[in-house]
Motif scaffolding. Sequence first.
Motif, PDB file in Angstrom:
ATOM      1  N   TYR A 549      76.822  -3.763  94.041  1.00 52.27           N
ATOM      2  CA  TYR A 549      75.627  -4.064  93.306  1.00 52.27           C
ATOM      3  C   TYR A 549      76.057  -3.591  91.805  1.00 52.27           C
ATOM      4  N   VAL A 550      75.300  -4.094  90.903  1.00 47.75           N
ATOM      5  CA  VAL A 550      75.493  -3.809  89.534  1.00 47.75           C
ATOM      6  C   VAL A 550      74.108  -2.927  88.939  1.00 47.75           C
ATOM      7  N   PHE A 551      74.133  -1.868  88.285  1.00 51.70           N
ATOM      8  CA  PHE A 551      73.037  -1.295  87.618  1.00 51.70           C
ATOM      9  C   PHE A 551      73.050  -0.647  86.479  1.00 51.70           C
ATOM     10  N   CYS A 552      71.871  -0.267  85.971  1.00 48.93           N
ATOM     11  CA  CYS A 552      71.870   0.400  84.575  1.00 48.93           C
ATOM     12  C   CYS A 552      72.007   2.029  84.802  1.00 48.93           C
ATOM     13  N   ARG A 553      73.017   2.697  84.162  1.00 49.79           N
ATOM     14  CA  ARG A 553      73.133   4.114  84.106  1.00 49.79           C
ATOM     15  C   ARG A 553      71.933   4.874  83.431  1.00 49.79           C
ATOM     16  N   ASP A 554      71.307   4.088  82.716  1.00 42.93           N
ATOM     17  CA  ASP A 554      70.142   4.849  81.635  1.00 42.93           C
ATOM     18  C   ASP A 554      68.703   4.789  82.765  1.00 42.93           C
ATOM     19  N   CYS A 555      68.410   3.743  83.057  1.00 44.38           N
ATOM     20  CA  CYS A 555      67.233   3.384  83.660  1.00 44.38           C
ATOM     21  C   CYS A 555      67.183   3.252  85.125  1.00 44.38           C
ATOM     22  N   ARG A 591      74.906 -15.837  88.483  1.00 39.53           N
ATOM     23  CA  ARG A 591      74.873 -15.629  87.253  1.00 39.53           C
ATOM     24  C   ARG A 591      75.795 -14.638  86.677  1.00 39.53           C
ATOM     25  N   MET A 592      76.014 -14.542  85.236  1.00 40.40           N
ATOM     26  CA  MET A 592      76.783 -13.656  84.771  1.00 40.40           C
ATOM     27  C   MET A 592      76.302 -12.075  84.892  1.00 40.40           C
ATOM     28  N   SER A 593      77.141 -11.326  84.827  1.00 44.67           N
ATOM     29  CA  SER A 593      76.777  -9.882  84.737  1.00 44.67           C
ATOM     30  C   SER A 593      76.138  -9.712  83.359  1.00 44.67           C
ATOM     31  N   PRO A 594      75.086  -8.904  83.158  1.00 44.76           N
ATOM     32  CA  PRO A 594      74.319  -8.683  81.744  1.00 44.76           C
ATOM     33  C   PRO A 594      75.061  -7.845  80.830  1.00 44.76           C
ATOM     34  N   GLN A 595      75.492  -8.236  79.791  1.00 48.06           N
ATOM     35  CA  GLN A 595      75.992  -7.062  78.889  1.00 48.06           C
ATOM     36  C   GLN A 595      75.048  -5.976  78.544  1.00 48.06           C
ATOM     37  N   ARG A 596      73.771  -6.218  78.817  1.00 46.81           N
ATOM     38  CA  ARG A 596      72.974  -5.217  78.273  1.00 46.81           C
ATOM     39  C   ARG A 596      71.892  -5.033  79.504  1.00 46.81           C
ATOM     40  N   CYS A 597      71.214  -3.897  79.569  1.00 47.88           N
ATOM     41  CA  CYS A 597      70.131  -3.865  80.778  1.00 47.88           C
ATOM     42  C   CYS A 597      69.089  -4.734  80.561  1.00 47.88           C
ATOM     43  N   ASN A 599      66.270  -4.601  81.547  1.00 44.37           N
ATOM     44  CA  ASN A 599      64.921  -3.787  81.354  1.00 44.37           C
ATOM     45  C   ASN A 599      64.608  -2.780  80.469  1.00 44.37           C
ATOM     46  N   CYS A 600      66.011  -2.165  79.948  1.00 42.65           N
ATOM     47  CA  CYS A 600      65.710  -1.187  79.030  1.00 42.65           C
ATOM     48  C   CYS A 600      66.969  -1.425  77.770  1.00 42.65           C
ATOM     49  N   GLY A 601      67.353  -2.398  77.965  1.00 45.48           N
ATOM     50  CA  GLY A 601      68.644  -2.635  76.721  1.00 45.48           C
ATOM     51  C   GLY A 601      69.573  -1.907  76.653  1.00 45.48           C
ATOM     52  N   SER A 602      69.937  -1.015  77.381  1.00 44.15           N
ATOM     53  CA  SER A 602      71.215  -0.251  77.420  1.00 44.15           C
ATOM     54  C   SER A 602      72.206  -0.873  77.559  1.00 44.15           C
ATOM     55  N   PRO A 603      73.557  -0.567  76.856  1.00 46.34           N
ATOM     56  CA  PRO A 603      74.856  -1.280  77.346  1.00 46.34           C
ATOM     57  C   PRO A 603      75.569  -0.779  78.289  1.00 46.34           C
TER      58      PRO A 603
END
Length: 844
Positions: A549-555, A591-597, A599-603
């Motif tokens: 899985y791919v996740f955002c470390r900030d949110c 889909r391609m992996s997002p460059q930014r989250c 949800n919160c826009g974090s890179p």
Amino acid sequence: MPRFFQVALNLPNAEDVYDYHLDQADQDIHLEIGALVLVPFGTQRVQGVIWQEIESPTVTSTRPIERILESHSVLTPWLLKLAQRLAEETLTPLGEWIGFLLPEGYKQRSDWLYGWKGVAAVVKLTPLQKQVVAAIQEKGTLRGSQLDRRFKHQDWRRALQPLIRKGYLEVQPLLVTPRVGTKRARVVSLALQPSEFDAFFERVAKRWGKLSLERRKKVLQFLAQEGTAVEIAWVFAECGANATDLKTLAKLGAIRLEERVQWRDPLASKPLISSPPFELTPEQAAAWEVILPALHRAWQGQATQPILLQGVTGSGKTEVYLRAVEETLKAGRQAVVLVPEISLTPQTIERFASRFVGSVGVYHSRLSFGERFDMWQRCRMGQLSVIVGARSALFMPFPKPGLVVVDECHDSSYYQDSSPNYHALPAAIAYMQIAGGACLFGSATPSIEQSYWVHQGLWQGITLTRRILSHAQSSKQPAPAQKPGSALQTGFAFDERQLSAVKIVDMRAELKQGNRSIFSRLLSERLHQVLAAGQQAILFLNRRGLATYVFCRDCGYVVKCPRCQIPLTAHSAEHTQKPTPLLCHHCGYRRMSPQRCPNCGSPHIRQMGIGTQRVEEEVRRVFPHARLLRWDADTTRQKCAHERILDRFSRHEADILIGTQMLAKGLDLPMVTLVGVILAEVGLYLPDFRAAERTFQLLTQVAGRAGRSTLGGEAILQTYQPDHYAIQAAALQDYELFYQQEIQRRQKIQYPPFAQIVRLEYRHLQAEAAQREAQRQYQELQSWLAQDQNAPLRISGPLPCYFTRLAGWYRWQILLIGEQPQQFLRHRTLRKGWRIEINPISLL
């Protein structure tokens, strides 16, 4: 006097057989049971199969059989009786089974053709109606099945009903023609004897020019050299002749131009050498002494129990299967050999095809429609006596089936989770009871239910406890790698060490000691040793992809499939520098992996977990000189990919094979001396009562790939759950230890084999609608249960499925658990849209 017939219809919702009569002009035609006809049904014309001839109809007025499509049996009487039995046992309409059993070359589906009659500009349409109408206008007309594919996540039929009632849409019944048929080729053969050539050319030489004469001489000489009929295209290529040359020679009686059936045979290009039987070991001989009389009792019409051959990996079960098939053919009967995966068929096919040269066919979903149709036809015509394949091979139209062998009988791939739902093992038992044949099942790790039936005396059990070395190589001087399935004809040797040693590595301890690699120190050390010795290793992980899985470390946002609401798996971008592609393994969404989250826009986007692609990357980094192959669903999309990968590894063109559960399916690879399981507990904690059983089976099977020769072998299980009883039993390769613990747990919770399960599933595109309908059906079930207080039944649910949303559909389920829950539903009608599964292999 008119003749009356009962006809089973090729309509999914047709519950019963229907009465029809033959027109006066067709009264003298002999119609076999299972013949194919065209009949009227309501406003449609549908395909049907002759069920039986009757003296008088059960209705006052019958409609005529419009056309006889095939007067000879297309579905054998055995298959028709089996369809009836399976329809009753699975609570599925008979018509659905008829459509399932008919081969593609004969199957004509009833459909509806939609055409637009209104003016879209002046008709007020909903958004969905606009899309459907635009699609119909673009093509002129579209079939219902075509609209299903284009709008598979939307209820387009309901949307079109108002337009049909108002006359804007024209709907006509349609019978779709088969998508495949018999392949024919034009061939040319000699009509003259070679001794007559000179006299022939003396007669015609003066009428032909010099060049024409030379070409035509070449044609006759080439045909004489070949000695058989040759395709016309081949003659053109070899002789430089043209169509006029062949027509002229045919007109003069020198050659014959014909059209012949050309079989599409996937085995035609494989060189096969006849292989005599091996001498049986004492254990095999003892097993055969039990199986042989059981076969003959079954063929004499006596009731015979299914036989479960439980043998450790490498114990020689296949040789016992071969003996059973040989005895079946001697008795003038035919045999079906089922294997759990397409990946297993190359080795299995070679073993059977080399023992029964010219009599073996193969059948599975990776074949083209044409290849499958031709295999079906050849079985029907008696050209083949043995079929090897996946679960659908069970339904080949053999005239006198006498044996069904099911290898790796524990495997979940024998269950079909699409409609009609069925499990190949009970279907095989029913088939052989009807046809007077025998069932022989084999596995190193039978399911809990299968072992329980042996313990209860419902099945006959035979055990093989000793591993056999069919590859008598010296550990000091390894023999060259052999082709898959081949073996030396020098007999067998016992391996006194029995199975390969299995070691558990606690990855928690590795982490505490500073090892953050996916490889434990022990596995890394053993891989170095195997590579230095010129041997081979298998690395197993039952997860595809690069990261789970791919996740955002900030949110904490996790990238999920919009249609299934499950985490997308990261896959490496092959031969490209593009961002990492993400894939849903359930519905195929990409889909391609997002460059930014999102949800919160974090890179700070990070990949977590590992899959086979990540293992491959790590092996290349740690062992840069090792030759690698990866065997998973991503590398086997093309036809024959399984066979190519297995063939390359068998010929030692690679040192390490990385893969998923395909590696655990009975492969015989004598140069493999090490098996490494990267993460043993994958799937262990899924909310399914069979999770521990599947884990034990998978680990035991994959560990059995090592040590199949005198070179010996070792398996290493890496895990963060080293104390779990399934992993402990797999390390000991002790089936009985696992069985005793698991059967106690099953009895405590009253799940199979101590009860049966009927799973009811409802799907809807809207979450609230799915939940409401589940509650309504539950209340109806409770009212039925209140009326039938003697029913030994309990209801679990309604609850959302573990995978709550798949391919856009929200899923809810209700479980009926008891002695015979299907009997509770037999004469009751569920609400519209509910799916029924009898004893499903998964509750997820």
